[in-house]
Scaffold this motif. Sequence first.
Motif, PDB file in Angstrom:
ATOM      1  N   ILE A  89       0.836  -1.204   0.000  1.00 42.73           N
ATOM      2  CA  ILE A  89       0.000   0.000   0.000  1.00 42.73           C
ATOM      3  C   ILE A  89       0.873   1.258   0.000  1.00 42.73           C
ATOM      4  CG2 ILE A  89      -1.638   1.339   1.401  1.00 42.73           C
ATOM      5  CD1 ILE A  89      -2.844  -1.418   2.236  1.00 42.73           C
ATOM      6  N   LEU A  90       1.925   1.271   0.809  1.00 44.81           N
ATOM      7  CA  LEU A  90       2.818   2.434   0.830  1.00 44.81           C
ATOM      8  C   LEU A  90       3.522   2.623  -0.507  1.00 44.81           C
ATOM      9  CD1 LEU A  90       4.408   2.061   4.389  1.00 44.81           C
ATOM     10  CD2 LEU A  90       2.771   3.805   3.645  1.00 44.81           C
ATOM     11  N   ALA A  91       3.872   1.514  -1.169  1.00 42.24           N
ATOM     12  CA  ALA A  91       4.511   1.629  -2.480  1.00 42.24           C
ATOM     13  C   ALA A  91       3.557   2.238  -3.500  1.00 42.24           C
ATOM     14  CB  ALA A  91       4.989   0.254  -2.955  1.00 42.24           C
ATOM     15  N   LEU A  92       2.272   1.928  -3.398  1.00 44.95           N
ATOM     16  CA  LEU A  92       1.294   2.440  -4.356  1.00 44.95           C
ATOM     17  C   LEU A  92       0.908   3.884  -4.068  1.00 44.95           C
ATOM     18  CD1 LEU A  92      -1.078  -0.646  -4.783  1.00 44.95           C
ATOM     19  CD2 LEU A  92       0.893   0.020  -6.164  1.00 44.95           C
ATOM     20  N   THR A  93       0.829   4.247  -2.799  1.00 45.51           N
ATOM     21  CA  THR A  93       0.443   5.618  -2.454  1.00 45.51           C
ATOM     22  C   THR A  93       1.624   6.578  -2.529  1.00 45.51           C
ATOM     23  OG1 THR A  93       0.832   5.254  -0.093  1.00 45.51           O
ATOM     24  CG2 THR A  93      -1.391   4.798  -0.935  1.00 45.51           C
ATOM     25  N   GLY A  94       2.815   6.073  -2.226  1.00 46.47           N
ATOM     26  CA  GLY A  94       4.008   6.924  -2.229  1.00 46.47           C
ATOM     27  C   GLY A  94       4.067   7.902  -1.084  1.00 46.47           C
ATOM     28  N   VAL A  95       3.198   7.712  -0.090  1.00 49.05           N
ATOM     29  CA  VAL A  95       3.140   8.649   1.028  1.00 49.05           C
ATOM     30  C   VAL A  95       2.571   7.925   2.244  1.00 49.05           C
ATOM     31  CG1 VAL A  95       0.813   9.467   0.433  1.00 49.05           C
ATOM     32  CG2 VAL A  95       2.371  10.982   1.667  1.00 49.05           C
ATOM     33  N   ALA A  96       2.935   8.408   3.430  1.00 51.54           N
ATOM     34  CA  ALA A  96       2.442   7.818   4.671  1.00 51.54           C
ATOM     35  C   ALA A  96       1.025   8.307   4.970  1.00 51.54           C
ATOM     36  CB  ALA A  96       3.366   8.188   5.829  1.00 51.54           C
ATOM     37  N   PRO A  97       0.231   7.509   5.671  1.00 51.48           N
ATOM     38  CA  PRO A  97      -1.126   7.946   6.024  1.00 51.48           C
ATOM     39  C   PRO A  97      -1.109   9.066   7.060  1.00 51.48           C
ATOM     40  CG  PRO A  97      -0.637   5.864   7.093  1.00 51.48           C
ATOM     41  CD  PRO A  97       0.505   6.150   6.169  1.00 51.48           C
ATOM     42  N   GLU A  98      -2.131   9.898   6.990  1.00 52.09           N
ATOM     43  CA  GLU A  98      -2.291  10.972   7.982  1.00 52.09           C
ATOM     44  C   GLU A  98      -3.017  10.477   9.223  1.00 52.09           C
ATOM     45  OE1 GLU A  98      -2.755  14.957   5.237  1.00 52.09           O
ATOM     46  OE2 GLU A  98      -4.540  13.730   5.575  1.00 52.09           O
ATOM     47  N   GLU A  99      -3.800   9.439   9.058  1.00 52.62           N
ATOM     48  CA  GLU A  99      -4.610   8.937  10.171  1.00 52.62           C
ATOM     49  C   GLU A  99      -4.678   7.416  10.092  1.00 52.62           C
ATOM     50  OE1 GLU A  99      -9.332   8.943  11.183  1.00 52.62           O
ATOM     51  OE2 GLU A  99      -8.450  10.869  10.564  1.00 52.62           O
ATOM     52  N   VAL A 100      -4.536   6.747  11.239  1.00 51.72           N
ATOM     53  CA  VAL A 100      -4.601   5.292  11.314  1.00 51.72           C
ATOM     54  C   VAL A 100      -5.506   4.911  12.479  1.00 51.72           C
ATOM     55  CG1 VAL A 100      -3.322   3.139  11.663  1.00 51.72           C
ATOM     56  CG2 VAL A 100      -2.249   5.038  10.407  1.00 51.72           C
ATOM     57  N   ARG A 101      -6.424   3.998  12.218  1.00 54.21           N
ATOM     58  CA  ARG A 101      -7.314   3.515  13.284  1.00 54.21           C
ATOM     59  C   ARG A 101      -7.381   1.997  13.197  1.00 54.21           C
ATOM     60  NH1 ARG A 101     -12.755   2.589  13.081  1.00 54.21           N
ATOM     61  NH2 ARG A 101     -12.898   3.710  11.091  1.00 54.21           N
ATOM     62  N   GLY A 102      -7.229   1.324  14.325  1.00 49.68           N
ATOM     63  CA  GLY A 102      -7.221  -0.130  14.325  1.00 49.68           C
ATOM     64  C   GLY A 102      -8.318  -0.726  15.186  1.00 49.68           C
ATOM     65  N   GLU A 103      -8.776  -1.906  14.801  1.00 48.99           N
ATOM     66  CA  GLU A 103      -9.727  -2.688  15.579  1.00 48.99           C
ATOM     67  C   GLU A 103      -9.252  -4.129  15.561  1.00 48.99           C
ATOM     68  OE1 GLU A 103     -13.752  -2.235  14.165  1.00 48.99           O
ATOM     69  OE2 GLU A 103     -13.228  -0.296  13.265  1.00 48.99           O
ATOM     70  N   GLY A 104      -9.403  -4.824  16.682  1.00 48.14           N
ATOM     71  CA  GLY A 104      -8.971  -6.213  16.737  1.00 48.14           C
ATOM     72  C   GLY A 104      -9.861  -7.050  17.620  1.00 48.14           C
ATOM     73  N   ALA A 105      -9.746  -8.377  17.453  1.00 49.61           N
ATOM     74  CA  ALA A 105     -10.510  -9.310  18.283  1.00 49.61           C
ATOM     75  C   ALA A 105      -9.621 -10.495  18.626  1.00 49.61           C
ATOM     76  CB  ALA A 105     -11.760  -9.783  17.547  1.00 49.61           C
ATOM     77  N   ALA A 106      -9.505 -10.782  19.922  1.00 50.54           N
ATOM     78  CA  ALA A 106      -8.709 -11.919  20.398  1.00 50.54           C
ATOM     79  C   ALA A 106      -9.656 -13.014  20.874  1.00 50.54           C
ATOM     80  CB  ALA A 106      -7.793 -11.473  21.531  1.00 50.54           C
ATOM     81  N   LEU A 107      -9.556 -14.173  20.237  1.00 48.99           N
ATOM     82  CA  LEU A 107     -10.422 -15.288  20.608  1.00 48.99           C
ATOM     83  C   LEU A 107      -9.680 -16.396  21.341  1.00 48.99           C
ATOM     84  CD1 LEU A 107     -12.642 -15.671  17.419  1.00 48.99           C
ATOM     85  CD2 LEU A 107     -12.955 -14.179  19.392  1.00 48.99           C
ATOM     86  N   LEU A 108      -8.403 -16.611  21.029  1.00 43.47           N
ATOM     87  CA  LEU A 108      -7.655 -17.715  21.618  1.00 43.47           C
ATOM     88  C   LEU A 108      -6.946 -17.329  22.904  1.00 43.47           C
ATOM     89  CD1 LEU A 108      -6.093 -19.319  18.416  1.00 43.47           C
ATOM     90  CD2 LEU A 108      -8.184 -19.952  19.616  1.00 43.47           C
ATOM     91  N   ASP A 109      -6.321 -16.151  22.906  1.00 46.14           N
ATOM     92  CA  ASP A 109      -5.630 -15.673  24.104  1.00 46.14           C
ATOM     93  C   ASP A 109      -5.676 -14.156  24.082  1.00 46.14           C
ATOM     94  OD1 ASP A 109      -3.687 -14.980  22.204  1.00 46.14           O
ATOM     95  OD2 ASP A 109      -2.464 -16.741  22.622  1.00 46.14           O
ATOM     96  N   HIS A 110      -4.591 -13.489  24.494  1.00 47.31           N
ATOM     97  CA  HIS A 110      -4.605 -12.031  24.558  1.00 47.31           C
ATOM     98  C   HIS A 110      -4.171 -11.382  23.255  1.00 47.31           C
ATOM     99  CE1 HIS A 110      -0.448 -13.169  25.284  1.00 47.31           C
ATOM    100  NE2 HIS A 110      -0.090 -11.941  25.008  1.00 47.31           N
ATOM    101  N   GLU A 151      11.201   2.717   4.796  1.00 43.21           N
ATOM    102  CA  GLU A 151       9.826   2.278   4.573  1.00 43.21           C
ATOM    103  C   GLU A 151       9.381   1.327   5.684  1.00 43.21           C
ATOM    104  OE1 GLU A 151       7.929   0.570   0.690  1.00 43.21           O
ATOM    105  OE2 GLU A 151       8.420  -1.093   2.041  1.00 43.21           O
ATOM    106  N   ALA A 152      10.289   0.448   6.121  1.00 45.34           N
ATOM    107  CA  ALA A 152       9.958  -0.494   7.193  1.00 45.34           C
ATOM    108  C   ALA A 152       9.622   0.241   8.486  1.00 45.34           C
ATOM    109  CB  ALA A 152      11.110  -1.462   7.410  1.00 45.34           C
ATOM    110  N   ILE A 153      10.286   1.369   8.731  1.00 48.63           N
ATOM    111  CA  ILE A 153       9.961   2.189   9.898  1.00 48.63           C
ATOM    112  C   ILE A 153       8.528   2.696   9.794  1.00 48.63           C
ATOM    113  CG2 ILE A 153      10.452   4.381  11.063  1.00 48.63           C
ATOM    114  CD1 ILE A 153      13.429   3.892  10.371  1.00 48.63           C
TER     115      ILE A 153
END
Length: 317
Positions: free
Chosen positions: A172-193, A301-303
Motif C-alpha cells: 500500500i505504501l509503495a502504491l500511495t508513495g506517502v504515509a497515512p495521515e490517520e490510522v485507526r485499528g480494531e482487533g478481536a482476540a479469541l484464543l488468548d490475549h 519504509e519499514a519504519i
Amino acid sequence: MKPRIAVLGCGYWGSNHIRTLKSLGVLAAVSDANEARAEGFASEHDCVAISPEALFEHAGIDAIVLALPPQFHAEYAIRAMRSGKDVLVEKPIALTVDDAQRAVAVARETGRIIMVGHVLRFHPAFEKLKELIDKGDLGEIRYIHSHRLGLGKFHTENDALWDLAPHDLSMILALTGVAPEEVRGEGAALLDHLSDFAHLHMRFPGGLRSHLFTSRLNPYRERRLTVVGDKAMAVFDDVEPWGRKLAVYRHAVWHDSGHWAFTTNEPTYVDVEEGMPLTRELQHFLDCIETRGEPRTTGEEAIEVLRILTAGSVTHG
C-alpha cells in the motif's frame, strides 16, 4: 566473485531462504541457536554451519539474511552491519520504531545495506499492478483495500496484525508513495490475549482511503489487494492461478439526471510473467550488494510500516 551469504535462523522461512540462496549459487553458511538443526541444513546444502556468536566476525561471509523471531531482528542487524556485513532482515524489521530507527541509523553510519523482507513487493503481479497505476491506466487512485486471511500460523509474540499486515502495508505504501495521515485499528482476540482478527483503516493526503483486514482464524484462504481508481479498478489475487492473478475491471459510474448510474464489464486479465517472489527478492539483494544501490524495500519504509502497526494495535486483557 559472487557475494557469500549466510542465513541466520533455520526455521520455516529461513529454510526457504537457504534453498533459494543455494539455487542462486551464493549460500556460504547457515546458523541457528539449535546446532543440530544448522548442521543438518549445512550437510543437505553443502555449506558450513557457523554458530551465531561466530557468524558476525567470520571473514568468509559478506552478508547475512536474518530470519529470526522479530524481537531479535534489530539487535542482530546492528551487530552484522557493525561487523561490515550487509543485511536482509525479515519483516517486521523490529518490534518498536525506536529499534528500527537505530538499525537504519547504523546502516547509514557504516555504509552497509539494510533491506527488509517485504517479499510481495517482488511479486510479478504486484510489479505489473504498480506499473499500470504509474502509467495512469486506473486514473486517480481513490481507495485501496487488502484482505489476508487464513487459518494459522499462531505465534506467541505476534498477533494477526503484526504477523500478516506488514506485507500489505508495504504494498500500500509503495502504491500511495506517502504515509497515512490517520490510522485507526480494531482487533478481536479469541484464543488468548493476541488479536486473531485485525482491521486497519487509513486516510492518506489528498483524500485516498485504505483498509486492511487480516485474520488467522478464517476457514478459507484469501490473499487479495484491490485498487479503485476513477478510470478502472484492479485486483491482485494471489490465490488465483498465474493467468488470473491480476484483473482489471473497467466498470463505468456516472451521474445522470440527479441519479447515479453504472455499467459493469467482465474483467480483463493482465499477462504476468511467472516468477517466485523470494527468488526475485534475493536476486535484488545480491544486485544491491554488488552495485551498492538502494534496495526497493528500504529500512525507512519499514519504519513507516512499524509506525502504522503501532498506531493500529489493539491491546487485549
